[in-house]
Write a protein that holds these residues in place. Sequence first.
Motif, PDB file in Angstrom:
ATOM      1  N   PRO A  13       0.886  -1.300   0.162  1.00  0.00           N
ATOM      2  CA  PRO A  13      -0.022  -0.119   0.071  1.00  0.00           C
ATOM      3  C   PRO A  13       0.912   1.183  -0.076  1.00  0.00           C
ATOM      4  CG  PRO A  13       0.134  -0.588   2.058  1.00  0.00           C
ATOM      5  CD  PRO A  13       0.877  -1.821   1.441  1.00  0.00           C
ATOM      6  N   TYR A  15       1.071   5.768  -0.444  1.00  0.00           N
ATOM      7  CA  TYR A  15       0.549   7.241  -0.541  1.00  0.00           C
ATOM      8  C   TYR A  15       1.581   8.091  -0.890  1.00  0.00           C
ATOM      9  CZ  TYR A  15      -2.174  11.438   0.268  1.00  0.00           C
ATOM     10  OH  TYR A  15      -2.715  12.763   0.132  1.00  0.00           O
ATOM     11  N   ASP A  46      -3.338   4.728  -2.846  1.00  0.00           N
ATOM     12  CA  ASP A  46      -4.250   4.956  -2.097  1.00  0.00           C
ATOM     13  C   ASP A  46      -4.496   6.525  -2.188  1.00  0.00           C
ATOM     14  OD1 ASP A  46      -6.260   5.216  -0.237  1.00  0.00           O
ATOM     15  OD2 ASP A  46      -4.764   5.274   1.728  1.00  0.00           O
ATOM     16  N   LYS A  77      -4.758   3.085   4.863  1.00  0.00           N
ATOM     17  CA  LYS A  77      -4.224   1.757   4.627  1.00  0.00           C
ATOM     18  C   LYS A  77      -4.970   0.395   4.781  1.00  0.00           C
ATOM     19  CE  LYS A  77       0.393  -0.472   6.056  1.00  0.00           C
ATOM     20  NZ  LYS A  77       1.486  -0.164   6.961  1.00  0.00           N
ATOM     21  N   ASP A  97       5.676  -1.965   3.481  1.00  0.00           N
ATOM     22  CA  ASP A  97       5.494  -0.388   3.309  1.00  0.00           C
ATOM     23  C   ASP A  97       6.379  -0.038   2.159  1.00  0.00           C
ATOM     24  OD1 ASP A  97       3.962  -0.259   5.381  1.00  0.00           O
ATOM     25  OD2 ASP A  97       5.293   0.305   6.496  1.00  0.00           O
ATOM     26  N   GLY A 160       4.832  -2.954   9.447  1.00  0.00           N
ATOM     27  CA  GLY A 160       4.075  -3.443   8.191  1.00  0.00           C
ATOM     28  C   GLY A 160       4.462  -4.746   7.190  1.00  0.00           C
ATOM     29  N   HIS A 179      -5.900  -2.297  10.297  1.00  0.00           N
ATOM     30  CA  HIS A 179      -4.669  -3.335   9.548  1.00  0.00           C
ATOM     31  C   HIS A 179      -3.652  -3.493  10.826  1.00  0.00           C
ATOM     32  CE1 HIS A 179      -3.583   1.200   9.863  1.00  0.00           C
ATOM     33  NE2 HIS A 179      -2.243   0.891   9.618  1.00  0.00           N
TER      34      HIS A 179
END
Length: 322
Positions: A13, A15, A46, A77, A97, A160, A179
């Motif tokens: 994921p 951003y 995202d 997330k 991550d 993560g 998450h």
Amino acid sequence: MTLSAIQISVVVPLYNEEESLPELSEWIARVMNENGFSYEVIFVDDGSKDRSWDVISNISQENPNIRGLRFVRNYGKTAALQTAFQAAKGEVIITMDADLQDSPDEIPELYKMIKEDRYDLVSGWKKKRYDPITKTVPTKIFNAATRSISGVSLHDFNCGLKAYRKEVVKNITIYGEMHRYIPVIAKWNGFGKIGEKVVQHRPRKYGTTKFGLERFIFGFLDLLSIAFVNKFGRRPMHLFGSLGTLMFFLGSIIAFWLLGKKIYNIYHLQPYRNVTDNPLFFLALVAIMVGSQLFLAGFLGELFVKQSVSKTGDYNIADKVG
């Protein structure tokens, strides 16, 4: 590549991480090729405001093992992970991550722990961190509280870098900011063999962190939420009904005691005051009303649960025969 041929799905994921994506994708591909893994990488954009999606599109054209999903806006997330979990085709799903603080070199050992050591889930533990004290101290408090409430003995819930058996991610649902509690949700859904691995925490190379201290506040509220749903989600009457009955009877006992005291004083020609002059009487009435409402809430909750189960039958089945 066929569905059964994919050994590992790497879910990332992101951003606003356009700078780190080329390096991360090359690193993952190198690790996979060196170990002979069949794989896919799912980048979930995202709602980035930079060129992250353009970078993912270019990388995907160069490497057919790389896929991309793009949200129309920033959902968070948890939403990115839930969407990618449903799309993943690998036997083992590994999350990391996109900021290069998680090392893809950890992938082979994580895969081994799932496939050979038969763990349902393996969580990374960033034992040595490169974060400021304003982040590390709240993290330690948060992890200690989560261990105490959930009963899951992990040092770093928020790491993560995690690995899952396919069956785990296909049979859980996460929403909100849950998450970080996937190990807790997995355990409460019957996937109790949870391992932990010390992993490397690398200094951030590009950009800045996208998370603030408010995540710990929201995270704690989410922990209380999933703890409640897990314990009483299918039997709300056990909570609301018990509390309601207790308050109803407590209020009734106080009210009858006050009435009985007044009758006693009248019968024995003793001074008395009206029941309504005593504050305890109004507290008793409040307890009776709140107790009745709680009991009704539990009853309605049971009806909703019964209707939901009859429609979905959403219980996880470990195996079938015949």
